[in-house]
Design a protein around this motif. Structure first.
Motif, short mmCIF file in Angstrom:
data_model
loop_
_atom_site.label_atom_id
_atom_site.label_comp_id
_atom_site.label_asym_id
_atom_site.label_seq_id
_atom_site.Cartn_x
_atom_site.Cartn_y
_atom_site.Cartn_z
N CYS A 118 1.06 -1.23 -0.28
CA CYS A 118 -0.01 0.03 -0.04
C CYS A 118 1.10 1.28 -0.03
CB CYS A 118 -0.80 0.03 1.05
SG CYS A 118 0.07 -0.34 2.74
N THR A 119 2.16 1.10 0.04
CA THR A 119 3.14 2.41 -0.08
C THR A 119 3.79 2.06 -1.29
OG1 THR A 119 4.72 0.94 1.44
CG2 THR A 119 3.24 2.44 2.47
N PRO A 120 3.55 2.14 -2.50
CA PRO A 120 4.31 1.92 -3.81
C PRO A 120 5.13 3.19 -3.83
CG PRO A 120 2.12 2.81 -4.12
CD PRO A 120 2.02 2.41 -2.74
N TYR A 121 4.84 4.51 -3.25
CA TYR A 121 5.70 5.55 -3.14
C TYR A 121 7.07 5.42 -2.26
CZ TYR A 121 2.65 6.11 0.90
OH TYR A 121 2.21 5.80 2.10
N LEU A 122 7.22 4.27 -1.51
CA LEU A 122 8.30 3.86 -0.75
C LEU A 122 9.12 2.92 -1.63
CD1 LEU A 122 6.94 3.58 2.82
CD2 LEU A 122 8.18 5.29 1.84
N ILE A 123 8.71 2.33 -2.56
CA ILE A 123 9.51 1.39 -3.51
C ILE A 123 9.90 1.92 -4.67
CG2 ILE A 123 8.87 -0.51 -2.09
CD1 ILE A 123 6.99 -1.21 -4.37
N GLY A 124 9.91 3.49 -4.85
CA GLY A 124 10.31 3.92 -6.16
C GLY A 124 9.45 4.43 -7.06
N ILE A 125 8.08 4.31 -6.74
CA ILE A 125 7.10 4.68 -7.80
C ILE A 125 6.55 5.79 -7.06
CG2 ILE A 125 4.86 4.03 -8.92
CD1 ILE A 125 6.05 1.13 -8.31
N GLU A 126 7.19 6.87 -7.30
CA GLU A 126 6.90 8.35 -6.70
C GLU A 126 6.28 9.32 -7.71
OE1 GLU A 126 8.57 11.13 -3.45
OE2 GLU A 126 9.51 9.11 -3.90
N PRO A 127 5.02 9.11 -8.16
CA PRO A 127 4.54 10.11 -9.43
C PRO A 127 4.83 11.65 -8.85
CG PRO A 127 2.82 9.30 -8.13
CD PRO A 127 3.87 8.49 -7.71
N LYS A 128 4.98 12.43 -9.95
CA LYS A 128 5.43 13.77 -9.67
C LYS A 128 4.33 14.66 -9.43
CE LYS A 128 9.91 13.64 -11.97
NZ LYS A 128 9.66 12.14 -12.15
N ILE A 129 4.55 16.01 -8.99
CA ILE A 129 3.39 16.91 -8.81
C ILE A 129 2.47 16.90 -10.16
CG2 ILE A 129 4.61 18.84 -9.23
CD1 ILE A 129 2.94 19.94 -6.64
N GLY A 130 1.22 16.76 -10.14
CA GLY A 130 0.47 16.99 -11.34
C GLY A 130 0.23 16.05 -12.22
N GLU A 131 1.15 14.84 -11.88
CA GLU A 131 0.84 13.62 -12.82
C GLU A 131 -0.28 12.79 -12.55
OE1 GLU A 131 4.84 12.00 -12.87
OE2 GLU A 131 3.91 9.70 -12.92
N HIS A 132 -1.09 12.41 -13.56
CA HIS A 132 -2.41 11.62 -13.57
C HIS A 132 -2.08 10.10 -13.16
CE1 HIS A 132 -4.78 15.08 -14.57
NE2 HIS A 132 -3.99 15.37 -15.38
N ILE A 133 -2.55 9.64 -12.43
CA ILE A 133 -2.52 8.27 -11.97
C ILE A 133 -4.03 7.58 -11.65
CG2 ILE A 133 0.03 8.38 -11.09
CD1 ILE A 133 -1.09 8.49 -8.28
N ALA A 134 -3.63 6.19 -11.65
CA ALA A 134 -5.14 5.62 -10.92
C ALA A 134 -5.14 4.64 -9.88
CB ALA A 134 -5.71 4.99 -12.10
N TRP A 135 -4.86 5.05 -8.73
CA TRP A 135 -4.48 4.25 -7.66
C TRP A 135 -5.81 3.91 -6.93
CZ3 TRP A 135 0.62 5.89 -4.76
CH2 TRP A 135 1.74 5.89 -6.01
N SER A 136 -5.63 2.63 -6.11
CA SER A 136 -6.89 2.29 -5.42
C SER A 136 -6.98 2.29 -3.98
CB SER A 136 -7.01 0.58 -5.76
OG SER A 136 -7.35 0.62 -6.98
N GLU A 137 -5.75 1.96 -3.22
CA GLU A 137 -5.94 1.67 -1.89
C GLU A 137 -5.87 3.26 -1.08
OE1 GLU A 137 -5.21 1.33 2.24
OE2 GLU A 137 -3.77 2.29 0.69
#
Ligand code: F3S
Length: 390
Positions: A118-137
């Motif tokens: 639930c912390t993809p941003y801690l394993i290197g997937i850190e989208p930048k400001i303004g980036e569009h993503i589709a996350w669930s949790e």
């Protein structure tokens, strides 16, 4: 919602059944929420991974998609129902494990990374400001929107999968700046001292403002760990998928007129509500999944001690591997602590296995009570360690 030529061709089956079905889902969502078009996304995070939540119907749905489906963008998974390697150590039954493995195989066939966190941003997937993503949790969504400044709605499992297969999502909700503006000011009287205090604060604000978007004043500083714990709690007890914190979060917002106060009494009431005063027989931290800084802190505090009751750290496998490289895993495991990789205390089948769980996360309290029938006690990481070892 307008579909362009290529999108219409996908809807009509150009890229196979899974892509057509996915486009159908996105089109229906776009129509319901008044989106004008689909937009490109850079990553997807899919929740609904535990066999505990999916059941056989969910597994069949995945297998059908995997017949000819493949994801088009970087796609990761939320935690599964067990440690995908050391599930026996967690006391998981063979039947459950076999079903969970089948679920993971279907996700692999779709081309999804088995990150199980639930912390993809801690394993290197850190989208930048303004980036569009589709996350669930919900905790990942609120962190991405608020702390990273990326743009995502809170996707359901099927809509996230559809977005991954098409590589796009309908442009509505939190993808639009006008829907990301603060709706209420929140003045916090006391500065939270640790992640459990931030968690209690998330509970108090969530209860008071429900799903309104807050602009929070009065927090002098906050670590990434405190913000992840705060957001998880706010999303659980309130319902917003974004918050603004004056001087701390990066998004610009208009200033709303309405306001509420969070007093010291509100925080004391939160601790009171999140404390069942039962004897603790299980300690679990890492909700959301633990960071390297948290593992460093645990290693330092626990070295040379041994645990007297089950103590789990829920964590992404990749974070644990990094901790291992740093020499942090050994002293913790020597103390008798279990690293529960790929999973967590909420999504693994633990119903009635323990009577009372100590944790530093208000979100874990919610699921401990609701899903697993535990009593719960919210306390700081330091106190969780003391509780497990003294
Ligand atoms: Fe993550 Fe499980 Fe908590 S998915 S946010 S550790 S309930």
């Amino acid at each position: 919602m307008e579909l362009n030529k290529e999108e219409t061709e996908i809807l009509n089956g150009r890229d196979g059944n899974a892509a057509a079905k996915s486009m159908e889902i996105l089109y229906a969502l776009g129509e319901i929420f008044g989106a004008e078009k689909l937009i490109d996304i850079s990553s997807v995070q899919v929740a609904g991974v535990s066999y505990n939540n999916l059941g056989d119907a969910g597994l069949e749905y995945l297998n059908n998609l995997a017949v000819d489906g493949k994801v088009k963008v970087k796609t990761m998974l939320n935690p599964a129902g067990m440690d995908l390697i050391d599930w026996k150590k967690m006391g998981i039954e063979e039947d459950f494990a076999q079903k969970q493995i089948k679920v993971i195989e279907a996700f692999k066939k779709l081309g999804i990374r088995i990150s199980a966190t639930c912390t993809p941003y801690l394993i290197g997937i850190e989208p930048k400001i303004g980036e569009h993503i589709a996350w669930s949790e919900s905790s990942a969504v609120i962190y991405a929107n608020s702390v990273l400044g990326a743009k995502t709605n809170r996707e359901g499992g099927p809509s996230a999968l559809a977005a991954a297969i098409v590589g796009k999502t309908p442009c509505y909700g939190l993808h639009l700046d006008k829907n990301r503006q603060a709706e209420i000011k929140v003045f916090v009287e006391s500065n939270p001292k640790n992640e459990a205090d931030f968690s209690a604060l998330g509970y108090s604000i969530g209860k008071k403002i429900e799903n309104k978007i807050p602009l929070i004043y009065g927090i002098k500083n906050a670590t990434g760990e405190e913000l992840k714990n705060f957001g998880a709690s706010l999303a659980t007890y309130g319902g917003t998928a974004i918050f603004h914190m004056d001087g701390i979060t990066p998004n610009k917002t208009t200033i709303p007129g309405d306001s509420v106060n969070i007093s010291k009494t509100d925080i004391a009431d939160a601790y009171d509500f999140l404390n069942d005063r039962e004897e603790i027989d299980f300690v679990s931290v890492g909700c959301p999944h633990a960071s390297i800084a948290e593992i460093q802190s645990i290693a330092k505090q626990i070295e040379g001690k041994s645990v007297k009751k089950p103590f789990w750290i829920c964590i992404a496998r990749k974070t644990k591997e990094k901790a291992d490289e740093l020499g942090l895993v050994k002293p913790i495991e020597q103390a008798g602590v279990l690293f529960a990789c790929d999973t967590c205390m909420a999504v693994s089948p633990l119903k009635n296995r323990f009577k009372c769980m100590a944790t530093n996360s208000a979100k874990a309290c919610f699921y401990g009570r609701g899903t697993n029938n535990f009593n719960v006690r919210l306390m700081s990481l330091e106190d969780c360690i003391k509780e497990a070892t003294e």
